[in-house]
Design a protein around this motif. Structure first.
Motif, PDB file in Angstrom:
ATOM      1  N   ALA A  65     -49.994  -4.896  29.279  1.00 28.19           N
ATOM      2  CA  ALA A  65     -48.876  -5.660  29.832  1.00 28.19           C
ATOM      3  C   ALA A  65     -48.563  -5.294  31.269  1.00 28.19           C
ATOM      4  N   LEU A  66     -49.420  -4.441  31.886  1.00 30.46           N
ATOM      5  CA  LEU A  66     -49.159  -4.021  33.263  1.00 30.46           C
ATOM      6  C   LEU A  66     -49.637  -5.093  34.231  1.00 30.46           C
ATOM      7  N   GLU A  67     -48.695  -5.917  34.640  1.00 28.85           N
ATOM      8  CA  GLU A  67     -48.966  -6.939  35.642  1.00 28.85           C
ATOM      9  C   GLU A  67     -48.204  -6.650  36.918  1.00 28.85           C
ATOM     10  N   SER A  68     -47.036  -6.015  36.758  1.00 32.45           N
ATOM     11  CA  SER A  68     -46.158  -5.754  37.890  1.00 32.45           C
ATOM     12  C   SER A  68     -45.714  -4.294  37.869  1.00 32.45           C
ATOM     13  N   TYR A  69     -46.014  -3.559  38.940  1.00 28.25           N
ATOM     14  CA  TYR A  69     -45.525  -2.187  39.044  1.00 28.25           C
ATOM     15  C   TYR A  69     -44.009  -2.163  39.237  1.00 28.25           C
ATOM     16  N   GLU A  70     -43.460  -3.238  39.712  1.00 29.02           N
ATOM     17  CA  GLU A  70     -42.004  -3.348  39.836  1.00 29.02           C
ATOM     18  C   GLU A  70     -41.372  -3.332  38.451  1.00 29.02           C
ATOM     19  N   GLU A  71     -41.990  -4.033  37.495  1.00 23.92           N
ATOM     20  CA  GLU A  71     -41.477  -4.022  36.123  1.00 23.92           C
ATOM     21  C   GLU A  71     -41.651  -2.657  35.483  1.00 23.92           C
ATOM     22  N   LEU A  72     -42.817  -2.037  35.696  1.00 21.09           N
ATOM     23  CA  LEU A  72     -43.030  -0.700  35.147  1.00 21.09           C
ATOM     24  C   LEU A  72     -42.002   0.280  35.703  1.00 21.09           C
ATOM     25  N   ALA A  73     -41.701   0.172  36.993  1.00 23.90           N
ATOM     26  CA  ALA A  73     -40.703   1.045  37.605  1.00 23.90           C
ATOM     27  C   ALA A  73     -39.343   0.863  36.948  1.00 23.90           C
ATOM     28  N   ALA A  74     -38.960  -0.387  36.653  1.00 20.02           N
ATOM     29  CA  ALA A  74     -37.670  -0.647  36.011  1.00 20.02           C
ATOM     30  C   ALA A  74     -37.616  -0.040  34.617  1.00 20.02           C
ATOM     31  N   LEU A  75     -38.715  -0.107  33.873  1.00 21.42           N
ATOM     32  CA  LEU A  75     -38.754   0.479  32.536  1.00 21.42           C
ATOM     33  C   LEU A  75     -38.680   2.001  32.596  1.00 21.42           C
ATOM     34  N   LEU A  76     -39.401   2.607  33.528  1.00 18.60           N
ATOM     35  CA  LEU A  76     -39.375   4.062  33.657  1.00 18.60           C
ATOM     36  C   LEU A  76     -37.992   4.555  34.072  1.00 18.60           C
ATOM     37  N   ARG A  77     -37.345   3.811  34.937  1.00 10.99           N
ATOM     38  CA  ARG A  77     -35.974   4.176  35.330  1.00 10.99           C
ATOM     39  C   ARG A  77     -35.052   4.148  34.120  1.00 10.99           C
ATOM     40  N   THR A  78     -35.234   3.164  33.253  1.00  7.87           N
ATOM     41  CA  THR A  78     -34.408   3.037  32.060  1.00  7.87           C
ATOM     42  C   THR A  78     -34.598   4.229  31.127  1.00  7.87           C
ATOM     43  N   VAL A  79     -35.842   4.643  30.928  1.00  8.32           N
ATOM     44  CA  VAL A  79     -36.114   5.774  30.051  1.00  8.32           C
ATOM     45  C   VAL A  79     -35.589   7.070  30.673  1.00  8.32           C
ATOM     46  N   ALA A  80     -35.852   7.275  31.969  1.00  5.54           N
ATOM     47  CA  ALA A  80     -35.394   8.491  32.647  1.00  5.54           C
ATOM     48  C   ALA A  80     -33.877   8.572  32.683  1.00  5.54           C
ATOM     49  N   ARG A  81     -33.223   7.440  32.692  1.00  9.04           N
ATOM     50  CA  ARG A  81     -31.757   7.408  32.686  1.00  9.04           C
ATOM     51  C   ARG A  81     -31.203   8.037  31.408  1.00  9.04           C
ATOM     52  N   ARG A  82     -31.954   7.921  30.328  1.00  4.62           N
ATOM     53  CA  ARG A  82     -31.539   8.569  29.075  1.00  4.62           C
ATOM     54  C   ARG A  82     -31.996  10.030  29.036  1.00  4.62           C
ATOM     55  N   ASP A  83     -33.263  10.255  29.424  1.00  5.62           N
ATOM     56  CA  ASP A  83     -33.755  11.633  29.389  1.00  5.62           C
ATOM     57  C   ASP A  83     -35.047  11.739  30.195  1.00  5.62           C
ATOM     58  N   LEU A  84     -35.041  12.590  31.199  1.00  5.60           N
ATOM     59  CA  LEU A  84     -36.207  12.740  32.070  1.00  5.60           C
ATOM     60  C   LEU A  84     -37.361  13.414  31.333  1.00  5.60           C
ATOM     61  N   SER A 254     -36.706   9.638  39.290  1.00  3.27           N
ATOM     62  CA  SER A 254     -35.549  10.295  39.916  1.00  3.27           C
ATOM     63  C   SER A 254     -34.333   9.387  39.905  1.00  3.27           C
ATOM     64  N   LEU A 255     -34.551   8.109  40.151  1.00  7.60           N
ATOM     65  CA  LEU A 255     -33.442   7.157  40.215  1.00  7.60           C
ATOM     66  C   LEU A 255     -32.689   7.097  38.879  1.00  7.60           C
ATOM     67  N   GLY A 256     -33.447   7.062  37.781  1.00  8.58           N
ATOM     68  CA  GLY A 256     -32.802   7.049  36.471  1.00  8.58           C
ATOM     69  C   GLY A 256     -31.999   8.308  36.222  1.00  8.58           C
ATOM     70  N   THR A 257     -32.548   9.449  36.634  1.00 10.77           N
ATOM     71  CA  THR A 257     -31.828  10.710  36.469  1.00 10.77           C
ATOM     72  C   THR A 257     -30.561  10.724  37.316  1.00 10.77           C
ATOM     73  N   GLY A 258     -30.656  10.200  38.540  1.00 16.23           N
ATOM     74  CA  GLY A 258     -29.478  10.132  39.399  1.00 16.23           C
ATOM     75  C   GLY A 258     -28.400   9.240  38.829  1.00 16.23           C
ATOM     76  N   ASP A 259     -28.795   8.121  38.225  1.00 22.29           N
ATOM     77  CA  ASP A 259     -27.832   7.225  37.582  1.00 22.29           C
ATOM     78  C   ASP A 259     -27.095   7.955  36.465  1.00 22.29           C
ATOM     79  N   HIS A 260     -27.849   8.693  35.648  1.00 25.82           N
ATOM     80  CA  HIS A 260     -27.241   9.453  34.555  1.00 25.82           C
ATOM     81  C   HIS A 260     -26.263  10.490  35.093  1.00 25.82           C
ATOM     82  N   ALA A 261     -26.662  11.197  36.151  1.00 24.22           N
ATOM     83  CA  ALA A 261     -25.799  12.224  36.733  1.00 24.22           C
ATOM     84  C   ALA A 261     -24.498  11.624  37.252  1.00 24.22           C
ATOM     85  N   LEU A 262     -24.595  10.516  37.967  1.00 29.88           N
ATOM     86  CA  LEU A 262     -23.397   9.897  38.529  1.00 29.88           C
ATOM     87  C   LEU A 262     -22.496   9.363  37.422  1.00 29.88           C
ATOM     88  N   ARG A 263     -23.090   8.791  36.393  1.00 32.80           N
ATOM     89  CA  ARG A 263     -22.294   8.271  35.283  1.00 32.80           C
ATOM     90  C   ARG A 263     -21.517   9.393  34.601  1.00 32.80           C
TER      91      ARG A 263
END
Length: 576
Positions: A65-84, A254-263
């Motif tokens: 399903a890897l067609e867009s690295y932009e989409e993969l980045a959004a998914l990784l941010r979502t997972v990292a936001r819960r736990d790096l 890192s972005l997902g982790t930063g979101d979690h920290a700020l929240r």
């Protein structure tokens, strides 16, 4: 404006359930418990597999399903936001497989893709205990036969070295070594003879305690000649190219982790400290951290889209993303911790000790995929191209337009277009003078506050001075002076400013009427972002901080609505 990667991420997050619900497999409570016991998140990784995350590590050309690295980045941010820890543990398979997508034969790629779809884990074995980042000094070596290679040596500090079914090994295939002396071998551990390999003990780490960070040792391990990925002797080149992809994807982690920290910081502030004076605004440190996170998001977006749109420039783009985003988030976390005090660091004392956990976990990001100095040195080595491109104002106009216009359709990613050096420099930075002129004109027309006009003039001056100093640098293979690293660090900040200016200019009309329109109106987030960047580029200059107070409502609204702290709307599955 509908931003499809965020919609995909929101749907994925919804399927994972509320992270505050301890009954969910991927909950904050469960992650804290696993961390305390230093246990691998097996159940969570299985859930991610079932939801199809691993499919996004496999290109569509090979059935994934890897067609867009932009989409993969959004998914990784979502997972990292819960736990790096979970994010790093799971995404290691992409790191291990990427060289096969880039250089492997169609048959090799097809077999590996099928294995990943069936749940196999792949690791990448580059480093050795005695040599660290110096890959040319690696000693793990092979002896070549008619149809086989015999492998001897150790790899150390390898993600999923013990758990993985496959390990992609950088091996010395020419005793003389050198740039053409190494090859990549895709080793199926299940097919090795008994006793020909052993997994080294897991390394106890300060952060990401539950991840499998270990090693592997080979003793006369015989692998078929078909295990070679790409041409023999091209292993180092392939590794340096795939690291451009993986470094770009460190941004969303890192972005997902930063979101979690700020929240967590906003929640702690509201629960324990109360609102700022008058009850109208969030404390200034929180709005400054919010600004830094938005700037880091702009850099991450430009980086992910550049994989498709500015592929030949990715050697400088990925280095800038890898240096800027993790460092910014690391400072953001430290600042929030200092502001909130010891209460958020005490284990289990506040929301399962989540803040102190993410603070420990995130330190790995400055080391992962080449430490900060490795990436800065990579930029130093390209000062000549960067200064020449700046002097000539060289810009890939078509590629840049796609990279910064979030509504533009991304072309297919072309791994064959990756280059070890960017001959064109950086289109994003080299477009900055004209973009700043456009911003200054808007200020003259009073379409944006006059402050942005002043920032445009100041940033242009900084950019010219920086490139002049870079041009004066004399290359040195050894003993690179500290001043060069400082110039490279400042260049990453100018890169960040260019990403912010271009993204705001090219998307401000498209977001009108969207839930985040107020962030973009009158250049609000851009003004705050440039204020923060210029404060680092020109420390000591007094600046009006009122813009951060104007951001307060946006910060609190996104928090209370359960939205991602983002320039673009994304509702997450989380109770306040």
């Amino acid at each position: 404006m509908k931003y499809l990667p965020h919609e995909l991420a929101a749907l994925f997050d919804r399927k994972l359930g509320d992270p505050h619900d301890p009954l969910q497999a991927f909950s904050f409570a469960r992650c804290a418990d696993l961390d305390e016991r230093e246990q691998f998140p097996t159940e969570i990784c299985r859930a991610l597999d079932e939801l199809g995350l691993a499919q996004h590590y496999v290109p569509t050309a090979h059935g994934g399903a890897l067609e867009s690295y932009e989409e993969l980045a959004a998914l990784l941010r979502t997972v990292a936001r819960r736990d790096l820890t979970v994010a790093i543990a799971h995404v290691s398979t992409f790191l291990g497989a990427a060289s096969v997508w880039l250089a492997g034969s169609p048959e090799q790629a097809g077999r590996l893709a099928a294995e990943i779809r069936d749940g196999s884990v792949v690791s990448l074995a580059l480093t050795e205990q005695q040599h660290g980042s110096d890959l040319l000094a690696n000693e793990l070596a092979t002896v070549e036969g008619e149809s086989w290679y015999r492998v001897n040596g150790e790899k150390w500090l390898i993600g999923n070295a013990s758990r993985g079914q496959f390990v992609c090994v950088l091996a010395r295939t020419d005793p003389a070594g050198g740039p053409r002396g190494f090859s990549l071998l895709l080793v199926d551990k299940r097919r090795l003879a008994p006793g020909s390999f052993r997994c080294l003990p897991a390394v106890r780490t300060v952060g990401i305690r539950g991840a499998d960070i270990s090693g592997i040792a080979f003793t006369d391990a015989e692998v078929p000649a078909t295990a070679v990925v790409g041409e023999p002797g091209r292993g180092l080149e392939t590794v340096l190219k795939i690291l451009q992809l993986t470094r770009s994807l460190c941004g969303p982690l890192s972005l997902g982790t930063g979101d979690h920290a700020l929240r967590l910081a906003v929640r702690y502030s509201l629960d324990h400290l109360g609102p700022a004076e008058g009850g109208r605004t969030a404390p200034r440190p929180l709005t400054e951290a919010y600004t830094d996170l938005l700037v880091a998001e702009a850099v991450t977006l430009a980086g992910a889209r550049s994989i498709h749109a500015l592929t030949g420039e990715l050697s400088v783009v990925s280095a800038a993303v890898k240096c800027f985003v993790p460092h910014t988030v690391e400072e953001l976390i430290a600042s929030l911790g200092s502001t909130l005090g010891a209460g958020v660091f005490l284990s289990r004392s506040y929301l399962h000790g989540a803040f102190q956990k993410l603070e420990r976990d995130h330190h790995i990001m400055s080391i992962f995929d080449g430490n900060t100095f490795v990436n800065l040195n990579g930029l130093i080595n390209q000062f000549a191209q960067l200064t020449r491109g700046h002097r000539r104002r060289t810009v890939d106009e078509d590629g840049l337009a796609v990279a910064v216009d979030l509504s533009a359709e991304l072309p297919p990613a072309r791994g064959e277009a990756l280059e070890l050096l960017s001959r064109a420099g950086s289109s994003l930075v080299q477009s900055l003078p004209s973009a700043l002129a456009e911003l200054a004109e808007l200020a003259t027309l009073r379409a944006v506050p006059p402050t942005l006009g002043r920032y445009a003039e100041e940033l242009l001056q900084v950019t010219e001075e920086l490139h002049a100093a870079m041009a004066d640098h004399r290359p040195s293979a050894r003993d690179v002076p500290p001043e060069a690293f400082e110039l490279a660090r400042r260049w990453t900040q100018v890169f960040a400013a260019a990403a912010c200016v271009q993204l705001w200019l090219r998307n401000r009309e498209a977001v009108a009427g969207s839930p985040t329109a107020a962030l973009w109106a009158d250049g609000l987030w851009l003004e705050a972002g440039l204020a923060r960047l210029l404060a680092r580029l020109r420390p000591g200059t007094l600046r009006d901080g009122a813009v951060f107070d104007r951001l307060s409502d946006r910060l609190l609204d996104q928090y209370r609505d359960g939205e991602l702290f983002s320039l673009l709307h994304c509702r997450m599955e989380e109770t306040v």
